[in-house]
Design a protein around this motif. Structure first.
Motif, PDB file in Angstrom:
ATOM      1  N   LEU A 360     -15.631  -4.410  -2.681  1.00  0.00           N
ATOM      2  CA  LEU A 360     -14.797  -5.420  -1.822  1.00  0.00           C
ATOM      3  C   LEU A 360     -13.900  -4.615  -1.169  1.00  0.00           C
ATOM      4  CD1 LEU A 360     -14.631  -8.030  -4.816  1.00  0.00           C
ATOM      5  CD2 LEU A 360     -16.038  -8.083  -2.852  1.00  0.00           C
ATOM      6  N   ASN A 361     -13.406  -4.912  -0.083  1.00  0.00           N
ATOM      7  CA  ASN A 361     -12.398  -4.245   0.904  1.00  0.00           C
ATOM      8  C   ASN A 361     -11.571  -5.268   1.229  1.00  0.00           C
ATOM      9  OD1 ASN A 361     -11.540  -1.308   1.845  1.00  0.00           O
ATOM     10  ND2 ASN A 361     -11.447  -2.873   3.413  1.00  0.00           N
ATOM     11  N   ASP A 362     -10.463  -5.287   1.326  1.00  0.00           N
ATOM     12  CA  ASP A 362      -9.320  -6.274   1.928  1.00  0.00           C
ATOM     13  C   ASP A 362      -8.161  -5.575   2.565  1.00  0.00           C
ATOM     14  OD1 ASP A 362      -7.410  -8.304   2.448  1.00  0.00           O
ATOM     15  OD2 ASP A 362      -7.977  -9.559   0.586  1.00  0.00           O
ATOM     16  N   LYS A 363      -8.148  -5.605   3.917  1.00  0.00           N
ATOM     17  CA  LYS A 363      -6.967  -5.177   4.636  1.00  0.00           C
ATOM     18  C   LYS A 363      -6.218  -6.190   5.216  1.00  0.00           C
ATOM     19  CE  LYS A 363      -6.262  -1.486   8.085  1.00  0.00           C
ATOM     20  NZ  LYS A 363      -6.824  -0.658   9.149  1.00  0.00           N
ATOM     21  N   SER A 364      -4.702  -6.112   4.486  1.00  0.00           N
ATOM     22  CA  SER A 364      -4.015  -7.187   5.293  1.00  0.00           C
ATOM     23  C   SER A 364      -2.876  -6.571   6.324  1.00  0.00           C
ATOM     24  CB  SER A 364      -3.234  -7.612   4.154  1.00  0.00           C
ATOM     25  OG  SER A 364      -3.958  -8.484   3.404  1.00  0.00           O
ATOM     26  N   TYR A 365      -2.912  -6.985   7.381  1.00  0.00           N
ATOM     27  CA  TYR A 365      -1.849  -6.355   8.458  1.00  0.00           C
ATOM     28  C   TYR A 365      -0.588  -6.836   8.210  1.00  0.00           C
ATOM     29  CZ  TYR A 365      -5.717  -4.141  10.818  1.00  0.00           C
ATOM     30  OH  TYR A 365      -6.894  -3.313  11.364  1.00  0.00           O
ATOM     31  N   LEU A 366       0.630  -6.138   8.003  1.00  0.00           N
ATOM     32  CA  LEU A 366       1.772  -6.662   7.807  1.00  0.00           C
ATOM     33  C   LEU A 366       2.690  -6.994   8.982  1.00  0.00           C
ATOM     34  CD1 LEU A 366       2.735  -4.656   4.670  1.00  0.00           C
ATOM     35  CD2 LEU A 366       1.707  -6.716   4.816  1.00  0.00           C
ATOM     36  N   GLN A 367       2.678  -5.815  10.143  1.00  0.00           N
ATOM     37  CA  GLN A 367       3.311  -6.050  11.228  1.00  0.00           C
ATOM     38  C   GLN A 367       2.762  -5.287  12.190  1.00  0.00           C
ATOM     39  OE1 GLN A 367       7.180  -4.763  10.057  1.00  0.00           O
ATOM     40  NE2 GLN A 367       6.762  -2.739  10.743  1.00  0.00           N
ATOM     41  N   VAL A 368       3.078  -5.449  13.521  1.00  0.00           N
ATOM     42  CA  VAL A 368       2.441  -4.621  14.895  1.00  0.00           C
ATOM     43  C   VAL A 368       3.025  -3.446  15.128  1.00  0.00           C
ATOM     44  CG1 VAL A 368       1.840  -5.165  17.143  1.00  0.00           C
ATOM     45  CG2 VAL A 368       1.854  -6.841  15.492  1.00  0.00           C
ATOM     46  N   SER A 369       4.387  -3.494  14.987  1.00  0.00           N
ATOM     47  CA  SER A 369       5.013  -2.154  15.407  1.00  0.00           C
ATOM     48  C   SER A 369       6.556  -2.008  14.616  1.00  0.00           C
ATOM     49  CB  SER A 369       5.375  -2.131  16.851  1.00  0.00           C
ATOM     50  OG  SER A 369       6.048  -1.182  17.243  1.00  0.00           O
ATOM     51  N   PRO A 370       6.183  -0.810  13.631  1.00  0.00           N
ATOM     52  CA  PRO A 370       5.370  -0.014  13.815  1.00  0.00           C
ATOM     53  C   PRO A 370       4.206  -0.603  12.847  1.00  0.00           C
ATOM     54  CG  PRO A 370       6.986   0.529  11.946  1.00  0.00           C
ATOM     55  CD  PRO A 370       7.538  -0.475  13.077  1.00  0.00           C
ATOM     56  N   ALA A 371       3.056   0.050  12.995  1.00  0.00           N
ATOM     57  CA  ALA A 371       1.763  -0.699  12.358  1.00  0.00           C
ATOM     58  C   ALA A 371       1.881  -0.575  11.007  1.00  0.00           C
ATOM     59  CB  ALA A 371       0.547  -0.055  12.688  1.00  0.00           C
ATOM     60  N   GLU A 372       1.661  -1.645  10.095  1.00  0.00           N
ATOM     61  CA  GLU A 372       1.912  -1.430   8.615  1.00  0.00           C
ATOM     62  C   GLU A 372       0.781  -2.389   8.103  1.00  0.00           C
ATOM     63  OE1 GLU A 372       5.534  -2.252   6.878  1.00  0.00           O
ATOM     64  OE2 GLU A 372       6.510  -0.848   7.973  1.00  0.00           O
ATOM     65  N   SER A 373      -0.152  -1.901   7.055  1.00  0.00           N
ATOM     66  CA  SER A 373      -1.093  -2.736   6.480  1.00  0.00           C
ATOM     67  C   SER A 373      -1.162  -2.247   4.913  1.00  0.00           C
ATOM     68  CB  SER A 373      -2.527  -2.433   7.224  1.00  0.00           C
ATOM     69  OG  SER A 373      -2.919  -1.245   7.034  1.00  0.00           O
ATOM     70  N   VAL A 374      -1.854  -3.089   4.319  1.00  0.00           N
ATOM     71  CA  VAL A 374      -2.011  -2.855   2.817  1.00  0.00           C
ATOM     72  C   VAL A 374      -3.699  -2.952   2.633  1.00  0.00           C
ATOM     73  CG1 VAL A 374      -2.071  -3.662   0.608  1.00  0.00           C
ATOM     74  CG2 VAL A 374      -0.093  -3.906   2.120  1.00  0.00           C
ATOM     75  N   VAL A 375      -4.257  -1.835   1.872  1.00  0.00           N
ATOM     76  CA  VAL A 375      -5.470  -1.766   1.888  1.00  0.00           C
ATOM     77  C   VAL A 375      -6.063  -1.754   0.296  1.00  0.00           C
ATOM     78  CG1 VAL A 375      -7.699  -0.476   2.362  1.00  0.00           C
ATOM     79  CG2 VAL A 375      -6.081  -0.620   3.972  1.00  0.00           C
ATOM     80  N   LEU A 376      -6.784  -2.698   0.005  1.00  0.00           N
ATOM     81  CA  LEU A 376      -7.156  -2.811  -1.393  1.00  0.00           C
ATOM     82  C   LEU A 376      -8.626  -3.033  -1.359  1.00  0.00           C
ATOM     83  CD1 LEU A 376      -4.700  -5.806  -2.365  1.00  0.00           C
ATOM     84  CD2 LEU A 376      -4.347  -3.354  -2.959  1.00  0.00           C
TER      85      LEU A 376
END
Length: 751
Positions: A360-376
């Motif tokens: 399983l892979n879950d990538k959640s984008y938090l904001q556009v600029s600056p680009a932030e995301s959480v990958v589980l």
């Protein structure tokens, strides 16, 4: 009373059939010498209402001549038939019928044995059976075409010279394809060479080669209808796609679009069913953007059923950046989706057990600029579990278990773990249900859970590299008091009502979660905390029974609340920040704990006739600690009859801003009709952010579908922060049984 001439003709007809049969025999024998396979034998029946004569092997008949041979029928004013060659020459009001083909011509030459021939100045129809398709405009009209000449090559193939084709009414066709040369293959397609598309007889598009279906579920390789459109951010758009179907079990589509202000884009779809029970689908979309917002998205879906109950599924999704999705997504819902999830698993269920191997892979984008995301990521992982089973037939004791072992990973701006952090868990469970007559049911369950993590956090919140083990004891008691019922009868309307009130009481206790702050939050398994809580509430139902029909759950109302005897959850709760635990998520999906608390919000959920003509839901959450309503959600769907529908959704969050930023949005859709309904169809929608006073999205689509075509026009607007502020004007011309011209694709339609 029959005339003497009619009696004489019928006598001659009986004498005529014998030499015709003999002639067919020799004609078929001669055909066997040719490259084409021999035709089946039969009797050609010829009748006429006028004078007739014989000149050697040629029989000549006039007035209402009618020839029947093996399902074929040829009618004309004048027919010359050669019994040696089976060749028929017909002139004047020629009518030819064979299965679903009807031809009318001025002259014809036809071999009744081989069914090959030539027709001059032809008007023809081919009746096609089409199954209903919610995405394609269909018509019951036959395929109509006119031509200077048609050559019947075989039972299924006709070559058309200088003809035009349509499925509209032939007297005044709204659209038609004209081609100097075309081939009609019954049950498959119409292939047009050097053709042009005409609307109201005005040439609009030239096509060097084009195909259209002439049968049901027919797939034909070739270029698809072109795409054209315009928007204020992308500029003028033009494109096309090629469809390739090399085998019955596989097809592919490759498309290209050019945005005048942004650059080129590419699309691709591959679909296959290589084996029974196995399907594969791959999709790709990318843009080479001159303004730096380009990227790509791709999806791979595989489903396969194997022997002995095994099932394999792949659902891989990849997005290059949230900026690309916001800038180029076709719909508003797709544009604002910030979670990209992928899964691959192999599973088998047998005799109450379940075995799974997954990733399983879950990538959640938090904001556009600056680009932030959480990958589980959880891969690879294997799990083995069982449903509750009773080893003793007369003893109400049930055993079950869950277990898994694998590797996990988390990557974001705060935590970056090794690629493979080992994790394993084993949780046996025993359940004992006890009933005290009809008044009380008590179900008790106890679980021992041991969990191992190969990595943990240190006091500074960084990955330490030290393993950690958690051993917990979990105890739960579900009380089932009696349900209160009352019936109400309405004899005049034949309606009967049933009102029920069911109490809910569940006690939960978890202990043994030590050092909660050291667990890395990979998924919900890492949010288990100590707790001592009780959940209580009421569920009411109002059932309606109309005559002898089945009862309908017309109205339901659920009100619940949790009481926490341990307000800090074993010290896991950290004041002043957002806390997300399993114990809190069980009652509401919205975070609410920023300080120690003994009471959860009171959750009220009202459902009105779910799935019926009138479908409504109202969710209200009242937080006694904040002393205010923190969540208000309302959804209303109305469909009083099949063509009209309306949906309104209003959602507001106004709790503690530390745990849940305030928001208030409203969305609405109203429409009449559907994509392929005949007549006028209209739909409109809007999304509005009340707090920021921003119109996020709006669209209006109007279409009219006639007997052979439909026209759709749409105006849409996107307002997505600094990434996209776009006005779109899209048009789609639907040709019945064929496809759509324009840039309003079927997957982007409102209907």
């Amino acid at each position: 009373m029959k005339s003497k001439r009619s009696i004489e003709w019928r006598g001659r007809l009986h004498r005529l059939i014998i030499p015709v049969v003999i002639g067919l025999h020799f004609a078929l024998a001669a055909a066997a010498q040719q490259p084409l396979p021999p035709q089946r034998g039969g009797i050609a029946e010829i009748t006429a209402g006028g004078p007739q004569r014989k000149e050697g092997p040629v029989y000549i008949a006039d007035k209402d001549v009618d020839i029947h041979y093996q399902g074929m029928r040829l009618q004309a004013d004048h027919v010359e038939y050669n019994t040696d060659t089976s060749q028929a020459v017909a002139r004047g009001h020629v009518i030819y019928d064979y299965e679903n083909v009807h031809l009318e011509a001025d002259d014809a030459q036809l071999n009744v044995a081989t069914n090959k021939g030539t027709f001059q100045n032809v008007r023809a129809t081919i009746h096609l059976d089409r199954r209903p398709n919610p995405m394609v405009l269909l018509t019951e009209n036959p395929l109509y075409f006119e031509a200077k000449q048609i050559d019947r090559i075989s039972e299924d193939v006709y070559v058309v010279h200088h003809g035009w084709f349509t499925v509209c009414e032939p007297q005044k066709p709204f659209w038609q394809f004209y081609a100097p040369g075309a081939t009609v293959t019954l049950g498959k397609s119409v292939a047009l060479v050097n053709s042009d598309f005409r609307m109201l007889r005005i040439p609009l598009v030239w096509l060097p080669y084009a195909t259209a279906p002439a049968g049901e579920h027919v797939r034909q390789s070739g270029f698809m209808l072109p795409i054209a459109g315009n928007s204020n951010t992308k500029g003028f758009t033009i494109g096309d796609a090629f469809y390739w179907a090399p085998e019955p079990w596989v097809d592919a589509t490759a498309g290209f679009e050019y945005f005048g202000k942004r650059g080129p884009s590419e699309r691709g779809i591959l679909r296959a069913r290589p084996f029974e029970g196995t399907s594969i689908e791959y999709r790709y979309y990318g843009v080479d953007d001159r303004e730096g917002q380009g990227g790509y998205t791709q999806q791979l879906e595989i489903q396969s059923l194997w022997n002995h109950g095994w099932r394999f599924v792949t659902d891989l999704n990849q997005l290059s950046s949230l900026t690309f999705q916001l800038a180029f997504a076709g719909t508003y819902t797709e544009a604002i989706d910030s979670e990209i999830r992928s899964a691959v698993f192999l599973t088998n269920n047998f005799r109450g057990f379940s075995f799974n191997v997954d990733g399983l892979n879950d990538k959640s984008y938090l904001q556009v600029s600056p680009a932030e995301s959480v990958v589980l990521r959880s891969a690879p992982e294997a799990s083995f579990s069982s449903v509750e089973q009773a080893p003793w037939q007369n003893l109400p004791v049930y055993f079950s278990f869950t277990s898994f072992a694998g590797a996990v990973n988390r990557t974001d701006q705060f935590i970056d773990t090794p690629n493979f952090v080992g994790r394993a868990e084993f949780a046996p469970k025993v359940t004992v249900p006890v009933h005290f007559g009809d008044w009380l049911g008590v179900t008790t369950s106890a679980t021992f859970r041991t969990t191992f993590y190969g990595d943990s956090l240190n006091t500074a919140g960084s990955v330490s590299g030290q393993s950690i083990t958690r051993n917990t004891g979990e105890f739960q008691v579900d009380l089932s008091p009696p349900t209160l019922e009352r019936f109400f009868d309405r004899p005049l309307t034949r309606h009967r009502y049933k009102h029920t009130i069911t109490p809910l009481i569940t006690y939960s206790y978890v202990t043994g979660v030590n050092d909660f702050e050291r667990f890395i939050r990979f998924d919900s398994d890492a949010t288990l905390t100590d707790t001592n809580q009780i959940e209580y509430g009421l569920v009411q139902h109002l059932y309606v029974k109309d005559g002898d029909n089945q009862p309908v759950d017309f109205l339901s109302w659920r009100v619940v609340q949790d009481h926490y005897f341990d307000p800090t959850f074993g010290g896991a709760l950290v004041p002043g920040q957002r806390n997300v635990f399993q114990a809190l998520d069980s009652i509401t999906p919205f975070a609410f704990a920023a300080t120690p608390r003994n009471w959860s919000p009171i959750v009220s959920d009202v459902l009105l006739t779910p799935g019926g003509k009138y479908d409504a839901e109202s969710i209200i959450e009242y937080d006694p600690q904040l002393d205010k309503v923190t969540t208000i959600g309302t959804l209303l769907k109305v469909k009083p009859y099949s063509e009209f529908y309306a949906t309104v959704a209003d959602f507001r969050l106004q709790g503690n801003p530390v745990v849940q930023p305030p928001s208030h949005q409203i969305r609405g859709v109203i429409g009449y009709g559907n994509q392929v309904r005949k007549g006028w169809n209209v739909a409109a929608g809007v999304s509005y952010d009340i707090l920021s006073n921003t119109l996020l999205n709006q669209y209006v689509q109007v279409s009219y579908n006639g007997g052979c075509c439909g026209l759709s026009v749409e105006y849409g607007r996107f307002n997505l922060a600094t990434v996209r502020s776009e006005n779109q004007f899209r048009v789609g011309l639907m040709l019945a049984n064929i496809g759509t011209f324009g840039n309003l694709r079927k997957q982007e339609r409102i209907f």
